[in-house]
Design a protein around this motif. Structure first.
Motif, mmCIF file in Angstrom:
data_model
loop_
_atom_site.group_PDB
_atom_site.id
_atom_site.type_symbol
_atom_site.label_atom_id
_atom_site.label_comp_id
_atom_site.label_asym_id
_atom_site.label_seq_id
_atom_site.Cartn_x
_atom_site.Cartn_y
_atom_site.Cartn_z
ATOM 1 N N THR A 68 1.051 -1.293 0.262
ATOM 2 C CA THR A 68 -0.072 0.413 0.163
ATOM 3 C C THR A 68 0.687 0.870 -0.018
ATOM 4 O O THR A 68 1.951 1.359 0.697
ATOM 5 C CB THR A 68 -0.729 -0.073 1.607
ATOM 6 O OG1 THR A 68 -1.808 -1.377 1.251
ATOM 7 C CG2 THR A 68 -2.149 1.384 1.384
ATOM 8 N N ALA A 94 -4.601 9.545 -0.945
ATOM 9 C CA ALA A 94 -4.747 8.731 -2.139
ATOM 10 C C ALA A 94 -4.893 7.801 -0.793
ATOM 11 O O ALA A 94 -3.889 7.623 -0.238
ATOM 12 C CB ALA A 94 -4.669 8.880 -3.369
ATOM 13 N N THR A 95 -5.061 6.292 -1.308
ATOM 14 C CA THR A 95 -4.913 4.751 -0.893
ATOM 15 C C THR A 95 -3.954 4.043 -2.463
ATOM 16 O O THR A 95 -5.653 4.229 -2.781
ATOM 17 C CB THR A 95 -5.636 4.559 0.166
ATOM 18 O OG1 THR A 95 -5.458 5.402 1.023
ATOM 19 C CG2 THR A 95 -5.310 3.264 0.713
ATOM 20 N N ASP A 102 -4.846 0.561 -8.348
ATOM 21 C CA ASP A 102 -6.179 0.851 -8.327
ATOM 22 C C ASP A 102 -6.332 1.386 -6.466
ATOM 23 O O ASP A 102 -5.356 1.438 -5.784
ATOM 24 C CB ASP A 102 -6.782 -0.678 -7.447
ATOM 25 C CG ASP A 102 -7.267 -1.614 -8.733
ATOM 26 O OD1 ASP A 102 -6.887 -1.070 -9.571
ATOM 27 O OD2 ASP A 102 -8.271 -1.697 -8.463
ATOM 28 N N GLN A 104 -8.170 4.628 -3.982
ATOM 29 C CA GLN A 104 -9.194 5.467 -3.501
ATOM 30 C C GLN A 104 -8.614 7.010 -2.726
ATOM 31 O O GLN A 104 -7.217 7.214 -2.447
ATOM 32 C CB GLN A 104 -9.393 4.988 -1.882
ATOM 33 C CG GLN A 104 -9.498 3.628 -1.986
ATOM 34 C CD GLN A 104 -11.468 3.859 -2.154
ATOM 35 O OE1 GLN A 104 -12.205 4.761 -2.561
ATOM 36 N NE2 GLN A 104 -11.437 2.078 -3.042
ATOM 37 N N GLN A 106 -9.514 11.200 -1.691
ATOM 38 C CA GLN A 106 -9.953 11.546 -1.018
ATOM 39 C C GLN A 106 -10.156 12.953 -0.940
ATOM 40 O O GLN A 106 -8.919 13.754 -1.544
ATOM 41 C CB GLN A 106 -10.666 11.075 0.168
ATOM 42 C CG GLN A 106 -10.681 9.733 0.482
ATOM 43 C CD GLN A 106 -8.963 8.400 0.704
ATOM 44 O OE1 GLN A 106 -7.840 9.687 0.871
ATOM 45 N NE2 GLN A 106 -9.258 6.828 0.067
ATOM 46 N N HIS A 124 -14.830 12.150 -2.964
ATOM 47 C CA HIS A 124 -14.340 10.614 -3.138
ATOM 48 C C HIS A 124 -14.119 10.000 -4.299
ATOM 49 O O HIS A 124 -15.531 9.750 -4.783
ATOM 50 C CB HIS A 124 -15.048 9.767 -1.984
ATOM 51 C CG HIS A 124 -14.546 8.840 -2.021
ATOM 52 N ND1 HIS A 124 -13.285 8.295 -0.444
ATOM 53 C CD2 HIS A 124 -14.502 7.576 -2.550
ATOM 54 C CE1 HIS A 124 -13.423 7.122 -0.824
ATOM 55 N NE2 HIS A 124 -13.985 6.483 -1.340
ATOM 56 N N ARG A 126 -13.216 6.585 -6.564
ATOM 57 C CA ARG A 126 -12.065 4.855 -6.505
ATOM 58 C C ARG A 126 -12.060 4.849 -7.918
ATOM 59 O O ARG A 126 -12.194 5.372 -9.428
ATOM 60 C CB ARG A 126 -12.886 3.832 -6.220
ATOM 61 C CG ARG A 126 -11.809 2.797 -6.499
ATOM 62 C CD ARG A 126 -13.125 1.655 -5.351
ATOM 63 N NE ARG A 126 -14.274 2.177 -5.729
ATOM 64 C CZ ARG A 126 -14.859 0.619 -5.794
ATOM 65 N NH1 ARG A 126 -14.343 0.019 -6.259
ATOM 66 N NH2 ARG A 126 -16.311 0.995 -6.497
ATOM 67 N N TRP A 127 -10.142 4.982 -8.350
ATOM 68 C CA TRP A 127 -9.734 4.421 -9.563
ATOM 69 C C TRP A 127 -9.284 3.457 -9.995
ATOM 70 O O TRP A 127 -8.775 2.599 -8.990
ATOM 71 C CB TRP A 127 -8.355 5.279 -9.534
ATOM 72 C CG TRP A 127 -6.780 4.533 -11.105
ATOM 73 C CD1 TRP A 127 -5.983 4.158 -10.978
ATOM 74 C CD2 TRP A 127 -8.032 5.793 -12.174
ATOM 75 N NE1 TRP A 127 -6.103 4.260 -12.487
ATOM 76 C CE2 TRP A 127 -6.871 4.786 -13.110
ATOM 77 C CE3 TRP A 127 -9.037 6.111 -13.323
ATOM 78 C CZ2 TRP A 127 -6.227 4.828 -14.528
ATOM 79 C CZ3 TRP A 127 -8.747 5.972 -14.054
ATOM 80 C CH2 TRP A 127 -7.368 5.998 -14.808
ATOM 81 N N SER A 136 -17.659 6.837 -8.742
ATOM 82 C CA SER A 136 -17.822 6.893 -7.365
ATOM 83 C C SER A 136 -18.316 6.666 -6.530
ATOM 84 O O SER A 136 -19.584 5.009 -6.862
ATOM 85 C CB SER A 136 -19.023 8.491 -7.397
ATOM 86 O OG SER A 136 -20.030 7.820 -8.084
ATOM 87 N N GLU A 137 -18.554 6.337 -5.094
ATOM 88 C CA GLU A 137 -18.932 5.724 -4.056
ATOM 89 C C GLU A 137 -20.800 6.211 -4.391
ATOM 90 O O GLU A 137 -21.383 6.998 -4.440
ATOM 91 C CB GLU A 137 -19.286 6.187 -2.811
ATOM 92 C CG GLU A 137 -17.802 5.405 -2.979
ATOM 93 C CD GLU A 137 -16.853 4.357 -2.395
ATOM 94 O OE1 GLU A 137 -17.832 3.443 -1.743
ATOM 95 O OE2 GLU A 137 -15.915 4.247 -2.411
ATOM 96 N N THR A 140 -22.292 9.624 -2.952
ATOM 97 C CA THR A 140 -21.082 10.392 -3.622
ATOM 98 C C THR A 140 -21.374 11.154 -4.593
ATOM 99 O O THR A 140 -21.523 10.736 -6.053
ATOM 100 C CB THR A 140 -20.330 10.458 -4.079
ATOM 101 O OG1 THR A 140 -19.573 9.710 -2.545
ATOM 102 C CG2 THR A 140 -18.480 11.251 -4.280
#
Length: 178
Positions: A68, A94-95, A102, A104, A106, A124, A126-127, A136-137, A140
């Motif tokens: 990570t 980002a994480t 991939d 996340q 934010q 937010h 997600r890639w 998107s969530e 969101t």
């Protein structure tokens, strides 16, 4: 003899006072520390399959065991083979999964595909790297600005950056005219 005994008692009290309870010791062992931390860093991601993505960040922390990367205060950009800027963006944090790439994203996320003239903004996203998709969530809100001044706001975004096809589960504001 009494000084020696007193010294041993004081030493044992010191060790007892400094030792952790079993619960505290387990908590300390469960915290994963980063293997590498970069501050005010520029990182170039080049997997050889496309033009490199350049990330400039306030901090990048890399964790080998969990594969990570945690990035804060980031901007990113990508140029085509001729050196023309085609993609740029930013996020507060980002994480990143360092195996799949991939991520996340934010906080004040923006992704602009310059050659297609559209901008995606959300809190937010997600890639999904392999499919080159921004998602998107569920609830969101996402705003897409295209052709410079046309705007659509909705939820349930799926944006395919390879084809520039953008869909929403629900449009909250705006109209797309073909």
């Amino acid at each position: 003899m009494s000084k020696k005994l007193l010294g041993m008692v004081l030493a044992s009290l010191f060790f007892v006072a400094c030792s952790l309870s079993p619960e505290q010791a387990a908590l300390v062992r469960s915290v994963e520390l980063p293997d590498l931390v970069l501050t005010n860093a520029t990182y170039v991601l080049d997997r050889g399959e496309d033009t490199p993505l350049t990330v400039v960040a306030g901090q990048i922390a890399l964790y080998d065991q969990s594969h990570t990367g945690v990035v804060s205060d980031l901007t990113f950009s990508q140029k085509d083979a001729q050196g023309t800027l085609v993609l740029q963006g930013s996020a507060d944090a980002a994480t990143v999964d360092l195996q799949s790439y991939d991520a996340q994203l934010q906080g004040a996320v923006s992704v602009e595909k310059i050659d297609q003239n559209f901008l995606i903004e959300a809190e937010h996203l997600r890639w999904l790297h392999d499919s080159e998709m921004l998602v998107s969530e569920e609830q969101t809100e996402v705003t897409v600005t295209y052709e410079g001044n046309k705007r659509v706001r909705g939820i349930g975004l799926r944006a395919d950056l390879a084809t520039s096809i953008v869909t929403f589960e629900q449009v909250l504001e705006g109209v797309v005219l073909l």
